[in-house]
Design a protein around this motif. Structure first.
Motif, PDB file in Angstrom:
ATOM      1  N   THR A   1      -3.432  -2.508   5.336  1.00  0.00           N
ATOM      2  CA  THR A   1      -3.868  -2.846   6.951  1.00  0.00           C
ATOM      3  C   THR A   1      -4.445  -4.184   6.839  1.00  0.00           C
ATOM      4  OG1 THR A   1      -3.515  -0.778   7.756  1.00  0.00           O
ATOM      5  CG2 THR A   1      -4.443  -2.439   9.068  1.00  0.00           C
ATOM      6  N   LEU A   2      -3.953  -5.288   7.223  1.00  0.00           N
ATOM      7  CA  LEU A   2      -4.507  -6.616   7.545  1.00  0.00           C
ATOM      8  C   LEU A   2      -4.984  -6.944   9.023  1.00  0.00           C
ATOM      9  CD1 LEU A   2      -5.754  -9.232   5.968  1.00  0.00           C
ATOM     10  CD2 LEU A   2      -3.444 -10.100   6.278  1.00  0.00           C
ATOM     11  N   THR A   3      -6.116  -7.007   9.280  1.00  0.00           N
ATOM     12  CA  THR A   3      -6.391  -7.653  10.797  1.00  0.00           C
ATOM     13  C   THR A   3      -6.617  -9.285  10.778  1.00  0.00           C
ATOM     14  OG1 THR A   3      -7.819  -5.452  10.965  1.00  0.00           O
ATOM     15  CG2 THR A   3      -8.261  -7.332  12.550  1.00  0.00           C
ATOM     16  N   LEU A   4      -5.708  -9.690  11.608  1.00  0.00           N
ATOM     17  CA  LEU A   4      -5.632 -11.212  11.549  1.00  0.00           C
ATOM     18  C   LEU A   4      -6.421 -11.456  13.156  1.00  0.00           C
ATOM     19  CD1 LEU A   4      -2.295 -12.192  10.799  1.00  0.00           C
ATOM     20  CD2 LEU A   4      -4.079 -12.171   9.373  1.00  0.00           C
ATOM     21  N   ARG A   5      -7.226 -12.585  13.154  1.00  0.00           N
ATOM     22  CA  ARG A   5      -7.574 -13.055  14.519  1.00  0.00           C
ATOM     23  C   ARG A   5      -7.175 -14.439  14.510  1.00  0.00           C
ATOM     24  NH1 ARG A   5     -12.420 -12.737  11.642  1.00  0.00           N
ATOM     25  NH2 ARG A   5     -12.854 -14.799  12.090  1.00  0.00           N
ATOM     26  N   VAL A   6      -6.297 -14.301  15.831  1.00  0.00           N
ATOM     27  CA  VAL A   6      -5.286 -15.364  16.259  1.00  0.00           C
ATOM     28  C   VAL A   6      -5.957 -15.894  17.521  1.00  0.00           C
ATOM     29  CG1 VAL A   6      -3.186 -16.201  16.824  1.00  0.00           C
ATOM     30  CG2 VAL A   6      -3.453 -14.236  15.059  1.00  0.00           C
ATOM     31  N   HIS A   7      -6.122 -17.295  17.546  1.00  0.00           N
ATOM     32  CA  HIS A   7      -6.855 -17.809  18.688  1.00  0.00           C
ATOM     33  C   HIS A   7      -5.858 -18.168  19.767  1.00  0.00           C
ATOM     34  CE1 HIS A   7      -9.632 -20.063  21.140  1.00  0.00           C
ATOM     35  NE2 HIS A   7      -8.724 -20.842  21.116  1.00  0.00           N
ATOM     36  N   SER A   8      -5.960 -17.837  20.979  1.00  0.00           N
ATOM     37  CA  SER A   8      -5.099 -18.068  22.080  1.00  0.00           C
ATOM     38  C   SER A   8      -5.773 -19.022  22.889  1.00  0.00           C
ATOM     39  CB  SER A   8      -5.000 -16.877  22.904  1.00  0.00           C
ATOM     40  OG  SER A   8      -4.584 -16.885  24.317  1.00  0.00           O
ATOM     41  N   ALA A   9      -5.032 -20.277  22.917  1.00  0.00           N
ATOM     42  CA  ALA A   9      -5.475 -21.281  23.703  1.00  0.00           C
ATOM     43  C   ALA A   9      -5.411 -21.101  25.190  1.00  0.00           C
ATOM     44  CB  ALA A   9      -4.799 -22.773  23.370  1.00  0.00           C
ATOM     45  N   ALA A  10      -4.602 -20.401  25.496  1.00  0.00           N
ATOM     46  CA  ALA A  10      -4.279 -19.962  26.955  1.00  0.00           C
ATOM     47  C   ALA A  10      -5.560 -19.050  27.442  1.00  0.00           C
ATOM     48  CB  ALA A  10      -3.091 -19.334  27.326  1.00  0.00           C
ATOM     49  N   MET A  11      -6.119 -18.296  26.635  1.00  0.00           N
ATOM     50  CA  MET A  11      -7.004 -17.214  27.121  1.00  0.00           C
ATOM     51  C   MET A  11      -8.405 -17.787  26.487  1.00  0.00           C
ATOM     52  SD  MET A  11      -5.611 -13.350  26.826  1.00  0.00           S
ATOM     53  CE  MET A  11      -4.629 -13.437  25.411  1.00  0.00           C
ATOM     54  N   ASP A  12      -8.371 -18.793  25.617  1.00  0.00           N
ATOM     55  CA  ASP A  12      -9.654 -19.361  25.173  1.00  0.00           C
ATOM     56  C   ASP A  12     -10.347 -18.029  24.325  1.00  0.00           C
ATOM     57  OD1 ASP A  12     -11.383 -21.464  24.346  1.00  0.00           O
ATOM     58  OD2 ASP A  12     -12.562 -21.244  26.249  1.00  0.00           O
ATOM     59  N   ARG A  13      -9.744 -17.464  23.702  1.00  0.00           N
ATOM     60  CA  ARG A  13     -10.434 -16.464  22.880  1.00  0.00           C
ATOM     61  C   ARG A  13      -9.694 -15.994  21.548  1.00  0.00           C
ATOM     62  NH1 ARG A  13      -9.550 -10.995  23.886  1.00  0.00           N
ATOM     63  NH2 ARG A  13      -8.129 -10.671  25.776  1.00  0.00           N
ATOM     64  N   ASP A  14     -10.287 -15.468  20.835  1.00  0.00           N
ATOM     65  CA  ASP A  14      -9.619 -14.499  19.581  1.00  0.00           C
ATOM     66  C   ASP A  14      -8.962 -13.311  19.927  1.00  0.00           C
ATOM     67  OD1 ASP A  14     -10.470 -16.837  18.324  1.00  0.00           O
ATOM     68  OD2 ASP A  14     -11.794 -15.808  16.903  1.00  0.00           O
ATOM     69  N   ILE A  15      -7.767 -13.155  19.322  1.00  0.00           N
ATOM     70  CA  ILE A  15      -6.916 -11.911  19.590  1.00  0.00           C
ATOM     71  C   ILE A  15      -6.769 -11.290  18.446  1.00  0.00           C
ATOM     72  CG2 ILE A  15      -5.053 -10.854  20.700  1.00  0.00           C
ATOM     73  CD1 ILE A  15      -6.510 -12.158  22.686  1.00  0.00           C
ATOM     74  N   GLU A  16      -7.167  -9.732  18.184  1.00  0.00           N
ATOM     75  CA  GLU A  16      -6.910  -9.106  16.790  1.00  0.00           C
ATOM     76  C   GLU A  16      -5.478  -8.628  16.988  1.00  0.00           C
ATOM     77  OE1 GLU A  16      -9.589  -6.076  15.920  1.00  0.00           O
ATOM     78  OE2 GLU A  16     -11.125  -7.417  15.429  1.00  0.00           O
ATOM     79  N   VAL A  17      -4.651  -9.070  15.725  1.00  0.00           N
ATOM     80  CA  VAL A  17      -3.554  -8.450  15.563  1.00  0.00           C
ATOM     81  C   VAL A  17      -3.453  -7.503  14.183  1.00  0.00           C
ATOM     82  CG1 VAL A  17      -1.228  -9.304  15.109  1.00  0.00           C
ATOM     83  CG2 VAL A  17      -2.518 -10.646  16.339  1.00  0.00           C
ATOM     84  N   LYS A  18      -2.959  -6.549  14.141  1.00  0.00           N
ATOM     85  CA  LYS A  18      -2.947  -5.839  13.100  1.00  0.00           C
ATOM     86  C   LYS A  18      -1.700  -5.933  12.225  1.00  0.00           C
ATOM     87  CE  LYS A  18      -6.549  -3.329  13.781  1.00  0.00           C
ATOM     88  NZ  LYS A  18      -8.156  -3.401  13.054  1.00  0.00           N
ATOM     89  N   VAL A  19      -1.794  -6.175  11.092  1.00  0.00           N
ATOM     90  CA  VAL A  19      -0.431  -6.361  10.175  1.00  0.00           C
ATOM     91  C   VAL A  19      -0.341  -5.259   9.228  1.00  0.00           C
ATOM     92  CG1 VAL A  19       0.643  -7.863   8.620  1.00  0.00           C
ATOM     93  CG2 VAL A  19      -0.582  -8.751  10.369  1.00  0.00           C
ATOM     94  N   ARG A  20       0.628  -4.346   9.111  1.00  0.00           N
ATOM     95  CA  ARG A  20       1.039  -3.211   8.179  1.00  0.00           C
ATOM     96  C   ARG A  20       1.692  -3.890   7.068  1.00  0.00           C
ATOM     97  NH1 ARG A  20      -1.660   1.058   6.260  1.00  0.00           N
ATOM     98  NH2 ARG A  20      -0.500   2.784   5.983  1.00  0.00           N
ATOM     99  N   ARG A  21       1.194  -3.849   5.749  1.00  0.00           N
ATOM    100  CA  ARG A  21       1.832  -4.604   4.742  1.00  0.00           C
ATOM    101  C   ARG A  21       2.723  -3.297   3.826  1.00  0.00           C
ATOM    102  NH1 ARG A  21      -2.865  -7.910   2.142  1.00  0.00           N
ATOM    103  NH2 ARG A  21      -3.853  -5.811   2.749  1.00  0.00           N
ATOM    104  N   PRO A  22       3.747  -3.751   3.383  1.00  0.00           N
ATOM    105  CA  PRO A  22       4.577  -2.716   2.440  1.00  0.00           C
ATOM    106  C   PRO A  22       3.708  -2.061   1.332  1.00  0.00           C
ATOM    107  CG  PRO A  22       5.442  -4.929   2.186  1.00  0.00           C
ATOM    108  CD  PRO A  22       4.462  -5.042   3.276  1.00  0.00           C
ATOM    109  N   ALA A  23       4.240  -0.864   1.074  1.00  0.00           N
ATOM    110  CA  ALA A  23       3.222  -0.306  -0.226  1.00  0.00           C
ATOM    111  C   ALA A  23       3.785  -0.886  -1.668  1.00  0.00           C
ATOM    112  CB  ALA A  23       3.482   1.119  -0.462  1.00  0.00           C
ATOM    113  N   ASP A  24       5.088  -1.262  -1.449  1.00  0.00           N
ATOM    114  CA  ASP A  24       5.609  -2.156  -2.702  1.00  0.00           C
ATOM    115  C   ASP A  24       5.991  -3.452  -2.303  1.00  0.00           C
ATOM    116  OD1 ASP A  24       6.876  -2.919  -5.242  1.00  0.00           O
ATOM    117  OD2 ASP A  24       8.284  -1.522  -4.980  1.00  0.00           O
ATOM    118  N   ALA A  25       5.173  -4.514  -2.797  1.00  0.00           N
ATOM    119  CA  ALA A  25       5.226  -5.951  -2.245  1.00  0.00           C
ATOM    120  C   ALA A  25       6.196  -6.555  -3.167  1.00  0.00           C
ATOM    121  CB  ALA A  25       4.253  -6.625  -1.969  1.00  0.00           C
ATOM    122  N   SER A  26       6.645  -5.844  -4.345  1.00  0.00           N
ATOM    123  CA  SER A  26       7.257  -6.410  -5.610  1.00  0.00           C
ATOM    124  C   SER A  26       8.805  -7.206  -5.176  1.00  0.00           C
ATOM    125  CB  SER A  26       7.352  -5.623  -6.567  1.00  0.00           C
ATOM    126  OG  SER A  26       8.393  -4.593  -6.099  1.00  0.00           O
ATOM    127  N   GLY A  27       9.140  -6.857  -4.065  1.00  0.00           N
ATOM    128  CA  GLY A  27      10.372  -7.590  -3.458  1.00  0.00           C
ATOM    129  C   GLY A  27      10.429  -7.554  -1.981  1.00  0.00           C
TER     130      GLY A  27
END
Length: 211
Positions: free
Chosen positions: A39-65
């Motif tokens: 699980t990767l937590t990204l902080r993405v800045h929203s210019a419209a709201m003028d603040r950072d938003i957290e977005v959770k990214v769930r990556r695959p167990a096997d990233a070989s392909g």
């Protein structure tokens, strides 16, 4: 009024339509944190709201392909409370903004030709996940269940109406799709999880992966 209906149709259909794995965003990345469990937590800045938003990214167990990656956006209220993009940003524009029609999947259905489509929604009527002891009920109280039944029921009924319009348009154009219309179910997490599992054969085929 017609453009307002288009705007709503585009919003509702987007909630019931799974085309593939990916994301679209507005803003710039502000940072990330790796929890070590895929699980990767990204902080993405929203210019419209003028603040950072957290977005959770769930990556695959096997990233070989090539593998699906899930981008889990905030919004536990499902658009039924004040924590909505519509209330807090100006992304949508005015009612007569041509971007609404440009984003309408019914008006632009021809662009879906050649895409693997899994289209799913429910009727809005109470279903198996609309119980106070259901593990996916966000607020396991009588009030929380009532909110899911009433608000979630109305939203899903609207989604169903819009999604049926999309099916009719795709049929007119001869564009194939896999439809998953459930006789019962509200606009809530338990049903989305079920639909995601049912969608996997279509997604896997589109990604060239075994089921």
């Amino acid at each position: 009024m017609r453009r307002r209906s288009i705007r709503r149709a585009a919003s509702f259909v987007a909630a019931g339509l799974i085309i593939g794995a990916g994301t679209v965003g507005f803003g710039t990345g502000a940072g990330s944190a790796d929890t070590g469990d895929r699980t990767l937590t990204l902080r993405v800045h929203s210019a419209a709201m003028d603040r950072d938003i957290e977005v959770k990214v769930r990556r695959p167990a096997d990233a070989s392909g090539p593998r699906p990656v899930l981008y889990l956006l905030n919004g536990a209220g499902g658009g039924s409370d004040i924590a909505t993009w519509w209330r807090n940003t100006d992304v949508g524009g005015d009612d007569d903004d041509p971007a609404w029609a440009a984003s309408d999947p019914v008006l632009n259905a021809e662009m879906l030709r050649g895409t693997k489509l899994f289209i799913s929604d429910s009727s809005g009527l109470p279903g198996p996940h609309d119980r106070i002891d259901d593990g996916y009920l966000l607020n396991p109280t009588p009030l929380g269940l009532a909110n899911q039944l009433m608000t979630g029921g109305v939203i899903e009924a609207a989604v169903n109406w819009c999604t049926q319009n999309l099916r009719n348009r795709l049929n007119e154009l001869g564009i194939p799709a896999t439809y998953d219309f459930q006789a019962a179910g509200t606009h809530s997490w338990g049903y989305w999880r079920d639909a995601f599992h049912r969608s996997w054969p279509v997604l896997a085929d589109g990604l060239g992966l075994p089921e």
